[in-house]
Design a protein around this motif. Structure first.
Motif, PDB file in Angstrom:
ATOM      1  N   LEU A 111     -27.900   3.688 -27.091  1.00  0.00           N
ATOM      2  CA  LEU A 111     -26.781   3.721 -28.023  1.00  0.00           C
ATOM      3  C   LEU A 111     -26.903   4.987 -28.863  1.00  0.00           C
ATOM      4  CD1 LEU A 111     -26.711  -0.051 -29.053  1.00  0.00           C
ATOM      5  CD2 LEU A 111     -25.412   1.101 -27.244  1.00  0.00           C
ATOM      6  N   THR A 112     -26.541   6.091 -28.243  1.00  0.00           N
ATOM      7  CA  THR A 112     -26.790   7.389 -28.850  1.00  0.00           C
ATOM      8  C   THR A 112     -25.911   7.678 -30.065  1.00  0.00           C
ATOM      9  OG1 THR A 112     -25.301   8.365 -27.212  1.00  0.00           O
ATOM     10  CG2 THR A 112     -27.658   8.424 -26.727  1.00  0.00           C
ATOM     11  N   ARG A 113     -24.859   6.886 -30.278  1.00  0.00           N
ATOM     12  CA  ARG A 113     -23.992   7.091 -31.439  1.00  0.00           C
ATOM     13  C   ARG A 113     -24.248   6.052 -32.523  1.00  0.00           C
ATOM     14  NH1 ARG A 113     -23.425  11.927 -31.182  1.00  0.00           N
ATOM     15  NH2 ARG A 113     -22.144  11.677 -33.051  1.00  0.00           N
ATOM     16  N   LYS A 114     -25.321   5.302 -32.428  1.00  0.00           N
ATOM     17  CA  LYS A 114     -25.636   4.317 -33.460  1.00  0.00           C
ATOM     18  C   LYS A 114     -25.855   5.023 -34.796  1.00  0.00           C
ATOM     19  CE  LYS A 114     -28.564   0.310 -34.382  1.00  0.00           C
ATOM     20  NZ  LYS A 114     -29.664  -0.538 -33.867  1.00  0.00           N
ATOM     21  N   ASN A 115     -25.149   4.542 -35.812  1.00  0.00           N
ATOM     22  CA  ASN A 115     -25.183   5.135 -37.159  1.00  0.00           C
ATOM     23  C   ASN A 115     -24.655   6.567 -37.184  1.00  0.00           C
ATOM     24  OD1 ASN A 115     -26.390   2.769 -38.258  1.00  0.00           O
ATOM     25  ND2 ASN A 115     -28.392   3.482 -37.567  1.00  0.00           N
ATOM     26  N   LYS A 116     -23.884   6.923 -36.169  1.00  0.00           N
ATOM     27  CA  LYS A 116     -23.261   8.239 -36.107  1.00  0.00           C
ATOM     28  C   LYS A 116     -21.794   8.071 -35.755  1.00  0.00           C
ATOM     29  CE  LYS A 116     -27.456  10.399 -34.236  1.00  0.00           C
ATOM     30  NZ  LYS A 116     -28.006  11.158 -33.068  1.00  0.00           N
ATOM     31  N   SER A 117     -21.008   9.072 -36.056  1.00  0.00           N
ATOM     32  CA  SER A 117     -19.593   9.032 -35.703  1.00  0.00           C
ATOM     33  C   SER A 117     -19.399   9.354 -34.222  1.00  0.00           C
ATOM     34  CB  SER A 117     -18.816  10.035 -36.549  1.00  0.00           C
ATOM     35  OG  SER A 117     -17.478  10.140 -36.090  1.00  0.00           O
ATOM     36  N   PHE A 118     -18.383   8.729 -33.638  1.00  0.00           N
ATOM     37  CA  PHE A 118     -17.936   9.093 -32.298  1.00  0.00           C
ATOM     38  C   PHE A 118     -16.429   9.312 -32.324  1.00  0.00           C
ATOM     39  CE2 PHE A 118     -17.414   8.024 -27.604  1.00  0.00           C
ATOM     40  CZ  PHE A 118     -18.037   9.180 -27.174  1.00  0.00           C
ATOM     41  N   GLY A 119     -15.953   9.700 -33.522  1.00  0.00           N
ATOM     42  CA  GLY A 119     -14.524   9.869 -33.724  1.00  0.00           C
ATOM     43  C   GLY A 119     -14.092  11.316 -33.702  1.00  0.00           C
ATOM     44  N   GLY A 176     -19.459  -2.675 -23.734  1.00  0.00           N
ATOM     45  CA  GLY A 176     -18.760  -1.759 -24.621  1.00  0.00           C
ATOM     46  C   GLY A 176     -19.419  -1.671 -25.985  1.00  0.00           C
ATOM     47  N   GLY A 177     -18.741  -0.937 -26.893  1.00  0.00           N
ATOM     48  CA  GLY A 177     -19.268  -0.815 -28.246  1.00  0.00           C
ATOM     49  C   GLY A 177     -19.306   0.606 -28.772  1.00  0.00           C
ATOM     50  N   GLY A 178     -18.578   1.524 -28.139  1.00  0.00           N
ATOM     51  CA  GLY A 178     -18.489   2.879 -28.648  1.00  0.00           C
ATOM     52  C   GLY A 178     -19.795   3.643 -28.639  1.00  0.00           C
ATOM     53  N   PHE A 179     -20.718   3.257 -27.768  1.00  0.00           N
ATOM     54  CA  PHE A 179     -22.055   3.861 -27.674  1.00  0.00           C
ATOM     55  C   PHE A 179     -22.849   3.707 -28.971  1.00  0.00           C
ATOM     56  CE2 PHE A 179     -19.261   6.323 -24.819  1.00  0.00           C
ATOM     57  CZ  PHE A 179     -19.892   6.066 -23.610  1.00  0.00           C
ATOM     58  N   ALA A 180     -22.401   2.788 -29.829  1.00  0.00           N
ATOM     59  CA  ALA A 180     -23.070   2.572 -31.109  1.00  0.00           C
ATOM     60  C   ALA A 180     -23.537   1.131 -31.286  1.00  0.00           C
ATOM     61  CB  ALA A 180     -22.133   2.944 -32.263  1.00  0.00           C
ATOM     62  N   LYS A 181     -22.921   0.215 -30.556  1.00  0.00           N
ATOM     63  CA  LYS A 181     -23.261  -1.194 -30.675  1.00  0.00           C
ATOM     64  C   LYS A 181     -22.938  -1.879 -29.363  1.00  0.00           C
ATOM     65  CE  LYS A 181     -18.747  -2.168 -32.733  1.00  0.00           C
ATOM     66  NZ  LYS A 181     -18.022  -2.747 -33.888  1.00  0.00           N
ATOM     67  N   GLY A 182     -22.965  -3.213 -29.376  1.00  0.00           N
ATOM     68  CA  GLY A 182     -22.717  -3.972 -28.158  1.00  0.00           C
ATOM     69  C   GLY A 182     -24.022  -4.411 -27.532  1.00  0.00           C
ATOM     70  N   SER A 183     -23.901  -5.341 -26.593  1.00  0.00           N
ATOM     71  CA  SER A 183     -25.096  -5.926 -25.999  1.00  0.00           C
ATOM     72  C   SER A 183     -24.845  -6.306 -24.550  1.00  0.00           C
ATOM     73  CB  SER A 183     -25.513  -7.170 -26.789  1.00  0.00           C
ATOM     74  OG  SER A 183     -26.536  -7.880 -26.133  1.00  0.00           O
ATOM     75  N   ARG A 184     -25.877  -6.181 -23.747  1.00  0.00           N
ATOM     76  CA  ARG A 184     -25.767  -6.588 -22.340  1.00  0.00           C
ATOM     77  C   ARG A 184     -25.620  -8.091 -22.206  1.00  0.00           C
ATOM     78  NH1 ARG A 184     -31.240  -6.400 -23.300  1.00  0.00           N
ATOM     79  NH2 ARG A 184     -32.380  -8.215 -22.471  1.00  0.00           N
ATOM     80  N   ASN A 185     -26.064  -8.853 -23.213  1.00  0.00           N
ATOM     81  CA  ASN A 185     -26.054 -10.319 -23.126  1.00  0.00           C
ATOM     82  C   ASN A 185     -25.195 -10.958 -24.204  1.00  0.00           C
ATOM     83  OD1 ASN A 185     -27.698  -9.730 -25.263  1.00  0.00           O
ATOM     84  ND2 ASN A 185     -29.533 -10.729 -24.458  1.00  0.00           N
TER      85      ASN A 185
END
Length: 297
Positions: free
Chosen positions: A95-103, A61-70
């Motif tokens: 992570l296509t929403r990194k440093n971008k809004s997904f809201g 998980g991570g909102g397509f902005a963060k998170g890690s497989r490990n």
């Protein structure tokens, strides 16, 4: 019922039942690059003699902005399932929403494109795994998709939204999905469940989740005037459809729970493994709702 034509391997090891109990003490991992810079971690028991193991694929998980497989939870979950005799993959995706809004200020077309990119990466990972199927001793006729939050939404869309015009060109090769695990996930439209073949699924969700609603409602609780207003279907909407087509499910709802169930779900290994064993390998028709109040360790 769900795996006609597939070779099922259910062994008893020293009084323990494969896929239900811990049957291996030592789990190793290998890391592969499956596309460009994207990597996946492969968890396996080196002493396992089975040459065609069911495969669990986890998307974090991570909102397509963060998170890690490990991450810590991901590693614990993957290790625990590998100890039961599964081969397990945890994969990174764009992570296509990194440093971008997904809201609510993220336009709906961008949200759809975000889901599409993650599904494409899942397809690329499957293409890689098909090329290594014999070497890794996995059976891609027996694949269980798992995910948390953004990853859970991705796997639900991959399972049930593939005929949607936005996704129908995404290639998943000749992979047979036989089960699913969703922690705080939601799919785009539960109406697409009408004609789908049964896929046993575990869904765990907090009733007070405002990011991805437990029923049918707007992503991130956006209002109808927001450019990011996108209606999604959570586990209650999904199970409403499943009741009519006899799709096995375990739906766990925490009345006081929030989106934290995207993390809490990883700790319910016994409940998950029991359901998967009984439905996938024993063919039981189970449709179960459970009300659970999570107590943090």
């Amino acid at each position: 019922m769900f795996l006609i034509g597939c070779c099922l391997t259910i062994a008893t090891v020293r009084g323990q039942t494969r896929y239900m109990d811990k049957v291996f003490e030592v789990i190793n991992t290998r890391t592969y690059t499956y596309s460009d810079t994207l990597k996946l971690d492969f968890y396996y028991a080196p002493k396992d003699k089975v040459t065609q193991k069911p495969l669990i694929i986890l998307m974090h998980g991570g909102g397509f902005a963060k998170g890690s497989r490990n991450g810590r939870d991901e590693q614990k979950f993957c290790t625990a399932m590998a100890e039961k005799g599964y081969a397990v993959v945890s994969l990174s995706y764009r992570l296509t929403r990194k440093n971008k809004s997904f809201g609510c200020d993220c336009p709906v077309p961008e949200k759809i494109a975000t889901y599409r990119a993650a599904m494409q990466d899942l397809g690329k990972a499957l293409k890689f795994l098909h090329s290594r199927e014999v070497d890794l001793k996995i059976d891609l006729n027996q694949v269980i998709l798992a995910g948390s939050s953004a990853g859970a939404s991705t796997i639900l869309n991959a399972l049930f939204m593939r005929s949607h015009y936005e996704f129908r060109d995404i290639e998943f090769r000749n992979t047979n999905f036989v089960g699913a695990i969703s922690f705080s996930g939601a799919m785009l439209d539960s109406e697409y469940l009408r004609s789908k073949k049964p896929v046993p699924i575990v869904m765990m969700h907090g009733e007070k989740d405002r990011t991805l609603l437990v029923g049918k409602g707007p992503h991130r609780s956006c209002g109808p005037t927001n450019v990011g207003y996108l209606i999604l279907s959570g586990p209650l909407a999904i199970t409403e459809k499943f009741r009519t087509n006899e799709n096995p499910f375990l739906c766990v709802i925490d009345p006081e729970g929030t989106h934290e169930w995207s993390n809490y779900g990883y700790s319910y290994i016994p409940e998950i493994s029991s359901f998967l064993y009984r439905t996938i390998f024993q063919g039981e028709q189970i449709q179960t709702f459970q009300i659970i109040k999570h107590v943090a360790n």
